[in-house]
Design a protein around this motif. Structure first.
Motif, PDB file in Angstrom:
ATOM      1  N   ARG A 122       0.821  -1.203   0.000  1.00 24.47           N
ATOM      2  CA  ARG A 122       0.000   0.000   0.000  1.00 24.47           C
ATOM      3  C   ARG A 122       0.862   1.263   0.000  1.00 24.47           C
ATOM      4  NH1 ARG A 122      -4.509  -1.454   4.645  1.00 24.47           N
ATOM      5  NH2 ARG A 122      -5.437  -3.252   3.579  1.00 24.47           N
ATOM      6  N   ILE A 123       2.024   1.186   0.634  1.00 29.63           N
ATOM      7  CA  ILE A 123       2.872   2.370   0.791  1.00 29.63           C
ATOM      8  C   ILE A 123       3.476   2.814  -0.533  1.00 29.63           C
ATOM      9  CG2 ILE A 123       4.996   3.229   1.856  1.00 29.63           C
ATOM     10  CD1 ILE A 123       4.368   1.445   4.251  1.00 29.63           C
ATOM     11  N   LEU A 124       3.977   1.877  -1.324  1.00 33.34           N
ATOM     12  CA  LEU A 124       4.669   2.243  -2.562  1.00 33.34           C
ATOM     13  C   LEU A 124       3.772   3.006  -3.530  1.00 33.34           C
ATOM     14  CD1 LEU A 124       7.217   2.228  -4.202  1.00 33.34           C
ATOM     15  CD2 LEU A 124       6.632  -0.066  -5.034  1.00 33.34           C
ATOM     16  N   PRO A 125       2.547   2.566  -3.812  1.00 34.18           N
ATOM     17  CA  PRO A 125       1.687   3.367  -4.696  1.00 34.18           C
ATOM     18  C   PRO A 125       1.439   4.766  -4.148  1.00 34.18           C
ATOM     19  CG  PRO A 125       0.798   1.149  -4.451  1.00 34.18           C
ATOM     20  CD  PRO A 125       1.909   1.283  -3.447  1.00 34.18           C
ATOM     21  N   ALA A 126       1.324   4.873  -2.830  1.00 30.95           N
ATOM     22  CA  ALA A 126       1.098   6.194  -2.232  1.00 30.95           C
ATOM     23  C   ALA A 126       2.287   7.099  -2.450  1.00 30.95           C
ATOM     24  CB  ALA A 126       0.821   6.039  -0.735  1.00 30.95           C
ATOM     25  N   LEU A 127       3.483   6.534  -2.312  1.00 31.75           N
ATOM     26  CA  LEU A 127       4.694   7.320  -2.551  1.00 31.75           C
ATOM     27  C   LEU A 127       4.771   7.785  -3.994  1.00 31.75           C
ATOM     28  CD1 LEU A 127       7.396   5.324  -0.547  1.00 31.75           C
ATOM     29  CD2 LEU A 127       6.547   7.617  -0.042  1.00 31.75           C
ATOM     30  N   LEU A 128       4.454   6.901  -4.900  1.00 32.32           N
ATOM     31  CA  LEU A 128       4.507   7.262  -6.314  1.00 32.32           C
ATOM     32  C   LEU A 128       3.477   8.345  -6.632  1.00 32.32           C
ATOM     33  CD1 LEU A 128       4.916   3.729  -7.939  1.00 32.32           C
ATOM     34  CD2 LEU A 128       6.674   5.445  -7.500  1.00 32.32           C
ATOM     35  N   ALA A 129       2.315   8.243  -6.032  1.00 34.85           N
ATOM     36  CA  ALA A 129       1.301   9.280  -6.248  1.00 34.85           C
ATOM     37  C   ALA A 129       1.772  10.616  -5.705  1.00 34.85           C
ATOM     38  CB  ALA A 129      -0.008   8.868  -5.571  1.00 34.85           C
ATOM     39  N   LEU A 130       2.437  10.577  -4.557  1.00 35.20           N
ATOM     40  CA  LEU A 130       2.957  11.811  -3.976  1.00 35.20           C
ATOM     41  C   LEU A 130       4.004  12.436  -4.873  1.00 35.20           C
ATOM     42  CD1 LEU A 130       3.072  13.753  -1.567  1.00 35.20           C
ATOM     43  CD2 LEU A 130       4.822  12.271  -0.557  1.00 35.20           C
ATOM     44  N   LEU A 131       4.866  11.607  -5.442  1.00 28.74           N
ATOM     45  CA  LEU A 131       5.884  12.114  -6.370  1.00 28.74           C
ATOM     46  C   LEU A 131       5.223  12.811  -7.555  1.00 28.74           C
ATOM     47  CD1 LEU A 131       8.374   9.128  -6.488  1.00 28.74           C
ATOM     48  CD2 LEU A 131       8.961  11.461  -5.844  1.00 28.74           C
ATOM     49  N   ALA A 132       4.221  12.205  -8.113  1.00 25.72           N
ATOM     50  CA  ALA A 132       3.558  12.784  -9.283  1.00 25.72           C
ATOM     51  C   ALA A 132       2.879  14.097  -8.936  1.00 25.72           C
ATOM     52  CB  ALA A 132       2.522  11.800  -9.835  1.00 25.72           C
ATOM     53  N   ALA A 133       2.394  14.207  -7.728  1.00 21.23           N
ATOM     54  CA  ALA A 133       1.641  15.396  -7.342  1.00 21.23           C
ATOM     55  C   ALA A 133       2.530  16.562  -6.967  1.00 21.23           C
ATOM     56  CB  ALA A 133       0.724  15.060  -6.164  1.00 21.23           C
ATOM     57  N   THR A 134       3.793  16.275  -6.613  1.00 18.54           N
ATOM     58  CA  THR A 134       4.656  17.331  -6.081  1.00 18.54           C
ATOM     59  C   THR A 134       5.799  17.697  -7.001  1.00 18.54           C
ATOM     60  OG1 THR A 134       5.979  15.674  -4.901  1.00 18.54           O
ATOM     61  CG2 THR A 134       4.147  16.679  -3.692  1.00 18.54           C
ATOM     62  N   VAL A 135       5.720  17.341  -8.265  1.00 21.43           N
ATOM     63  CA  VAL A 135       6.773  17.708  -9.209  1.00 21.43           C
ATOM     64  C   VAL A 135       6.884  19.227  -9.283  1.00 21.43           C
ATOM     65  CG1 VAL A 135       7.430  17.706 -11.641  1.00 21.43           C
ATOM     66  CG2 VAL A 135       6.596  15.611 -10.579  1.00 21.43           C
ATOM     67  N   ALA A 136       8.141  19.730  -9.235  1.00 18.05           N
ATOM     68  CA  ALA A 136       8.342  21.176  -9.206  1.00 18.05           C
ATOM     69  C   ALA A 136       8.052  21.806 -10.550  1.00 18.05           C
ATOM     70  CB  ALA A 136       9.782  21.482  -8.802  1.00 18.05           C
ATOM     71  N   ALA A 137       7.555  23.022 -10.529  1.00 14.34           N
ATOM     72  CA  ALA A 137       7.327  23.799 -11.745  1.00 14.34           C
ATOM     73  C   ALA A 137       8.657  24.338 -12.243  1.00 14.34           C
ATOM     74  CB  ALA A 137       6.362  24.938 -11.431  1.00 14.34           C
ATOM     75  N   PRO A 138       8.743  24.802 -13.499  1.00  9.89           N
ATOM     76  CA  PRO A 138       9.990  25.269 -14.069  1.00  9.89           C
ATOM     77  C   PRO A 138      10.702  26.325 -13.253  1.00  9.89           C
ATOM     78  CG  PRO A 138       8.333  25.040 -15.781  1.00  9.89           C
ATOM     79  CD  PRO A 138       7.658  24.800 -14.485  1.00  9.89           C
ATOM     80  N   VAL A 139       9.953  27.167 -12.511  1.00  8.23           N
ATOM     81  CA  VAL A 139      10.617  28.227 -11.784  1.00  8.23           C
ATOM     82  C   VAL A 139      10.904  27.848 -10.337  1.00  8.23           C
ATOM     83  CG1 VAL A 139       9.726  30.089 -13.218  1.00  8.23           C
ATOM     84  CG2 VAL A 139       8.364  29.305 -11.280  1.00  8.23           C
ATOM     85  N   SER A 140      10.595  26.640  -9.940  1.00  8.54           N
ATOM     86  CA  SER A 140      10.902  26.226  -8.588  1.00  8.54           C
ATOM     87  C   SER A 140      12.389  25.933  -8.451  1.00  8.54           C
ATOM     88  CB  SER A 140      10.093  24.979  -8.218  1.00  8.54           C
ATOM     89  OG  SER A 140       8.717  25.263  -8.196  1.00  8.54           O
ATOM     90  N   ALA A 141      12.866  25.936  -7.225  1.00  5.03           N
ATOM     91  CA  ALA A 141      14.283  25.698  -7.020  1.00  5.03           C
ATOM     92  C   ALA A 141      14.538  25.117  -5.653  1.00  5.03           C
ATOM     93  CB  ALA A 141      15.052  27.004  -7.170  1.00  5.03           C
ATOM     94  N   TYR A 142      15.447  24.162  -5.601  1.00 10.72           N
ATOM     95  CA  TYR A 142      15.901  23.604  -4.329  1.00 10.72           C
ATOM     96  C   TYR A 142      14.794  23.619  -3.283  1.00 10.72           C
ATOM     97  CZ  TYR A 142      20.918  22.620  -4.308  1.00 10.72           C
ATOM     98  OH  TYR A 142      22.148  22.066  -4.463  1.00 10.72           O
ATOM     99  N   TRP A 143      14.108  22.553  -3.125  1.00 12.60           N
ATOM    100  CA  TRP A 143      13.027  22.500  -2.169  1.00 12.60           C
ATOM    101  C   TRP A 143      13.506  23.016  -0.810  1.00 12.60           C
ATOM    102  CZ3 TRP A 143      10.979  16.943  -3.525  1.00 12.60           C
ATOM    103  CH2 TRP A 143      10.480  16.965  -4.846  1.00 12.60           C
ATOM    104  N   GLU A 144      12.614  23.174   0.108  1.00 12.46           N
ATOM    105  CA  GLU A 144      12.929  23.812   1.377  1.00 12.46           C
ATOM    106  C   GLU A 144      14.199  23.263   2.028  1.00 12.46           C
ATOM    107  OE1 GLU A 144       9.977  22.820   0.439  1.00 12.46           O
ATOM    108  OE2 GLU A 144       8.442  24.295   0.962  1.00 12.46           O
ATOM    109  N   TYR A 145      14.372  21.972   1.986  1.00 12.94           N
ATOM    110  CA  TYR A 145      15.518  21.345   2.659  1.00 12.94           C
ATOM    111  C   TYR A 145      16.834  21.872   2.093  1.00 12.94           C
ATOM    112  CZ  TYR A 145      17.650  17.464   5.308  1.00 12.94           C
ATOM    113  OH  TYR A 145      18.352  16.710   6.194  1.00 12.94           O
TER     114      TYR A 145
END
Length: 281
Positions: free
Chosen positions: A3-26
């Motif tokens: 159950r965890i792996l599909p959720a992770l993959l969905a999260l990845l698809a939903a949080t892809v950065a836009a062209p002007v995004s840079a270095y996530w908060e971390y």
């Protein structure tokens, strides 16, 4: 686990950065913290004094009261619509990695990250400016030093900093995952999380080795990393070769890239410390 792996993959698809995004908060927060820790005590005191006036920015949903908050302020204000839309081009300088290094063409009219770093330094040094202008210059400077050391904000192949290069990151193969997102977030987070911690006081010798050079020198270096590491590993060894339908970074490749990504964060932080010392010296 199933159950965890599909959720992770969905999260990845939903949080892809836009062209002007840079270095996530971390990434940005780590660069900022390294810079703060390695600046002189009087510089840290000056930073704290200026950030106490962060309310002057009138961006309550994008606070900048601490250096960590200030490090992501320039990304946060993208959510405020046209108010700060003039700054969208300041986060990058897309110098083609398959042509000779040409910063001047990429920075016409000062609309690039390195030109804005130099501008922010001038503003910070001018104590006659209104405090609001100095707070904003400090927040931009902190953020842009992180951007400059994300290789895909210094060099690309006319592909929006790798945003147009579909890529797989290890087992993660979300449809919208791309090369920019990988270097912005997943690789950066893995690199920063890999011990030993990058957030520490560095020796004078370590600082001297990394802090030398100009903003243009650092731009060229980051551009070279984009060529030698970012694109070359994604495109089978030839940074200027044909782009496949889906570039693949396997686990062995990721492990080779982690030290490179760590060094970029380290460079950004220590060079930020140098600029802050110069601004408030």
């Amino acid at each position: 686990m199933n159950r965890i792996l599909p959720a992770l993959l969905a999260l990845l698809a939903a949080t892809v950065a836009a062209p002007v995004s840079a270095y996530w908060e971390y990434g940005h927060e780590t660069v900022a913290t390294i810079g703060y820790r390695n600046a002189r005590p009087e510089t840290r005191a000056a930073i704290d004094r200026i950030l106490r006036h962060a309310a002057l920015l009138e961006t309550p949903t994008c606070p900048a009261r601490t250096i960590e908050q200030a490090s992501v302020w320039a990304d946060c204000i993208k959510t405020l619509g046209p108010r700060f839309s003039y700054s969208s081009n300041w986060h990058y300088q897309n110098v083609n990695v398959c042509k000779p290094f040409d910063l001047k063409s990429a920075c016409r009219d000062g609309n690039c990250v390195s030109a804005q770093i130099e501008r922010d330094m001038k503003l910070l040094k001018d104590k006659t400016l209104p405090m609001r202008e100095r707070v904003q210059a400090l927040a931009f400077l902190i953020h842009f030093m992180g951007d400059l050391h994300q290789p895909l904000h210094a060099g690309d192949r006319d592909d929006l900093g790798g945003n147009k290069v579909s890529a797989a990151y290890g087992i993660y193969t979300a449809e919208r995952l791309n090369l920019h997102t990988i270097w912005d977030g997943y690789l950066a987070e893995r690199a920063i999380s890999t011990p030993p911690s990058l957030v520490r006081r560095y020796s004078p010798e370590e600082k001297a080795a990394i802090q030398a050079g100009s903003v243009e020198d650092w731009s060229r270096e980051s551009w070279q990393v984009a060529h030698d590491a970012t694109y070359a590993t994604a495109l089978g060894g030839d940074a200027c070769g044909q782009v496949p339908p889906r570039a693949k970074l396997d686990q062995a490749t990721i492990e080779k890239l982690v030290p490179i990504a760590r060094l970029e964060v380290e460079r950004g932080g220590l060079r930020l410390a140098r600029l802050l010392d110069e601004a408030f010296g």
